[in-house]
Design a protein around this motif. Structure first.
Motif, short mmCIF file in Angstrom:
data_model
loop_
_atom_site.label_atom_id
_atom_site.label_comp_id
_atom_site.label_asym_id
_atom_site.label_seq_id
_atom_site.Cartn_x
_atom_site.Cartn_y
_atom_site.Cartn_z
N GLU A 112 1.14 -1.20 0.03
CA GLU A 112 0.19 -0.10 0.01
C GLU A 112 0.94 1.23 -0.05
O GLU A 112 0.76 2.20 -0.60
CB GLU A 112 -0.98 0.08 1.40
N LYS A 113 1.89 1.17 0.79
CA LYS A 113 2.82 2.43 0.71
C LYS A 113 3.44 2.62 -0.34
O LYS A 113 3.81 3.80 -0.87
CB LYS A 113 3.81 2.19 1.84
N ALA A 114 3.97 1.49 -1.32
CA ALA A 114 4.54 1.79 -2.49
C ALA A 114 3.45 1.99 -3.48
O ALA A 114 3.74 2.30 -4.56
CB ALA A 114 5.34 0.47 -2.62
N GLY A 115 2.00 1.93 -3.20
CA GLY A 115 1.11 2.15 -4.23
C GLY A 115 1.08 1.11 -5.46
O GLY A 115 0.57 1.43 -6.43
N GLN A 116 1.26 -0.29 -4.92
CA GLN A 116 1.23 -1.19 -5.77
C GLN A 116 0.23 -2.08 -5.46
O GLN A 116 -0.12 -2.50 -4.27
CB GLN A 116 2.67 -2.05 -5.51
N ASP A 117 -0.25 -3.13 -6.36
CA ASP A 117 -0.94 -4.29 -6.41
C ASP A 117 -0.57 -5.22 -5.52
O ASP A 117 0.70 -5.48 -5.52
CB ASP A 117 -1.38 -4.79 -7.75
N ALA A 118 -1.13 -5.55 -4.39
CA ALA A 118 -0.80 -6.71 -3.47
C ALA A 118 -0.05 -7.82 -3.97
O ALA A 118 1.04 -8.20 -3.75
CB ALA A 118 -1.77 -6.90 -2.29
N VAL A 119 -0.53 -8.43 -5.26
CA VAL A 119 -0.25 -9.56 -5.84
C VAL A 119 1.13 -9.26 -6.44
O VAL A 119 2.27 -9.88 -6.42
CB VAL A 119 -0.98 -10.26 -6.70
N GLU A 120 1.11 -8.02 -7.23
CA GLU A 120 2.35 -7.96 -8.24
C GLU A 120 3.49 -7.35 -7.34
O GLU A 120 4.84 -7.57 -7.72
CB GLU A 120 1.74 -6.69 -9.09
N PHE A 121 3.25 -6.76 -6.06
CA PHE A 121 4.24 -6.34 -5.34
C PHE A 121 4.91 -7.29 -4.92
O PHE A 121 6.25 -7.50 -4.89
CB PHE A 121 3.69 -5.66 -3.99
N ARG A 122 4.18 -8.66 -4.27
CA ARG A 122 4.95 -9.74 -3.71
C ARG A 122 5.59 -10.53 -4.67
O ARG A 122 6.82 -11.06 -4.68
CB ARG A 122 3.73 -10.72 -3.08
N LEU A 123 5.09 -10.66 -5.97
CA LEU A 123 5.77 -11.20 -7.03
C LEU A 123 7.08 -10.94 -7.41
O LEU A 123 8.14 -11.52 -7.76
CB LEU A 123 4.70 -11.36 -8.34
N ALA A 124 7.15 -9.32 -7.40
CA ALA A 124 8.31 -8.81 -7.80
C ALA A 124 9.46 -9.13 -6.59
O ALA A 124 10.80 -9.37 -6.76
CB ALA A 124 8.20 -7.08 -7.82
N LEU A 125 9.08 -9.57 -5.42
CA LEU A 125 9.88 -9.65 -4.35
C LEU A 125 10.39 -11.39 -4.15
O LEU A 125 11.09 -11.59 -3.34
CB LEU A 125 9.41 -9.10 -3.03
N LEU A 126 9.53 -11.93 -4.85
CA LEU A 126 9.32 -13.44 -4.87
C LEU A 126 10.49 -13.96 -6.13
O LEU A 126 10.17 -15.08 -6.61
CB LEU A 126 8.00 -14.15 -5.04
N ARG A 127 10.95 -12.98 -6.82
CA ARG A 127 11.64 -13.43 -7.96
C ARG A 127 12.76 -14.51 -8.23
O ARG A 127 12.83 -15.24 -9.02
CB ARG A 127 12.34 -12.19 -8.79
N ASP A 128 13.14 -14.89 -6.96
CA ASP A 128 13.85 -15.99 -6.65
C ASP A 128 13.33 -17.12 -5.95
O ASP A 128 13.89 -18.01 -5.57
CB ASP A 128 15.20 -15.59 -5.90
N GLN A 129 11.98 -17.08 -5.99
CA GLN A 129 11.11 -18.39 -5.20
C GLN A 129 10.11 -18.62 -6.09
O GLN A 129 8.90 -18.24 -5.95
CB GLN A 129 10.62 -17.52 -4.01
N PRO A 130 10.40 -19.35 -7.11
CA PRO A 130 9.35 -19.91 -8.03
C PRO A 130 8.18 -20.69 -7.57
O PRO A 130 6.98 -20.38 -8.10
CB PRO A 130 10.23 -20.78 -9.06
#
Length: 292
Positions: A112-130
């Protein structure tokens, strides 16, 4: 937090250790033929050997918080043992239960603070966790994350790894008479190779219902040092008429089998909290949820 990342994550946990209390109860169960005077001695031995092959290390306070899968810029997790003198024991998912709620609630707040969709925000941070990313995508897809929910309903999502398994859950709820009402939970689980899918489904369903009870009612209150609740007549549980529709989707995998008895619980409360925030504009960081 910047527009698409968490630059630094600092988590300090203050909680008692379950093993400190458990060993006193475990000793009589493990050695029923031993004279009663030996039980205190056995309990002390259990504490003295904690962290050795004889007694595994007690990670109950911080498990699920010290190995987050997200690619944060940096992260530090600290634990201070803080015992209030109230006996504690194991419950479903143990430390992953409260830490899944805490960590995913704050990841949601970061999105929310970053103004991002909750799923897309997580996916970007899970780039090394397929595998973690895959269950998140599956729950979002099956739960209609990209679609507008029915009028008066709100959706939240969360993901957590526990006991070697990856679980994402999407919750759809409304707020009726000032209280949350969960209508649907969509669960995606990757627990490696599956022998009996029905068992996996049933364990996910029961973990979700257990988590729903904790999120709505799970509170022990005290009066003059004594717990008010003593059994199910004064400790409310989720009843049949409150149980939501539950969908469970199992990821096909060739990985080694992992746990299913407990991993269905940790994402539930955080996903509920995210949906409640959308409904009310208030982010709740305590359980059970009390909207009024």
């Amino acid at each position: 937090v910047d527009k698409d990342n968490v630059l630094a994550w600092d988590h300090h946990i203050a909680a008692p250790g379950v093993m400190d209390w458990y060993v006193w109860d475990a000793a009589p169960a493990m050695f029923p033929a031993a004279p009663k005077f030996m039980f205190p001695m056995l309990g002390k031995v259990g504490l003295a050997t904690a962290g050795t092959p004889m007694t595994p290390a007690d990670r109950s306070a911080y498990e699920g918080a010290d190995d987050l899968p997200y690619a944060f810029g940096s992260q530090e997790v600290r634990y201070s043992k803080a015992d209030a003198g109230v006996p504690v024991g194991y419950w479903r998912a143990v430390g992953h239960s409260h830490n899944g709620f805490v960590t995913e609630t704050f990841v949601e707040a970061c999105a929310e603070k970053a103004g991002q969709d909750a799923v897309e925000f997580r996916l970007a941070l899970l780039r090394d966790q397929p595998r973690m990313a895959a269950v998140l995508k599956l729950a979002a897809q099956k739960g209609g994350w990209a679609e507008k929910p029915p009028e008066g309903r709100y959706r939240g999502i969360a993901v957590h790894k526990s006991f070697g398994s990856y679980v994402a859950e999407l919750v759809e709820l409304s707020v009726e008479q000032g209280q949350p009402k969960v209508h649907k939970v969509v669960c995606a689980v990757d627990c490696g190779q599956v022998v009996n899918p029905d068992i996996v489904t049933m364990q996910m369903e029961s973990g979700i219902v257990f988590g729903l009870t904790a999120a709505l009612y799970g509170e022990i209150s005290f009066d003059s040092g004594l717990a008010k609740q003593s059994n199910f007549h004064d400790y409310q549980m989720v009843r049949n008429n409150e149980c939501p529709e539950i969908e469970v989707h199992i990821v096909a995998s060739e990985e080694s089998p992992t746990g299913v008895g407990e991993p269905g619980l940790p994402p539930l409360a955080a996903a509920m909290g995210a949906a409640i925030f959308k409904a009310t504009g208030t982010r709740h960081t305590r359980l059970p949820f009390k909207l009024s």
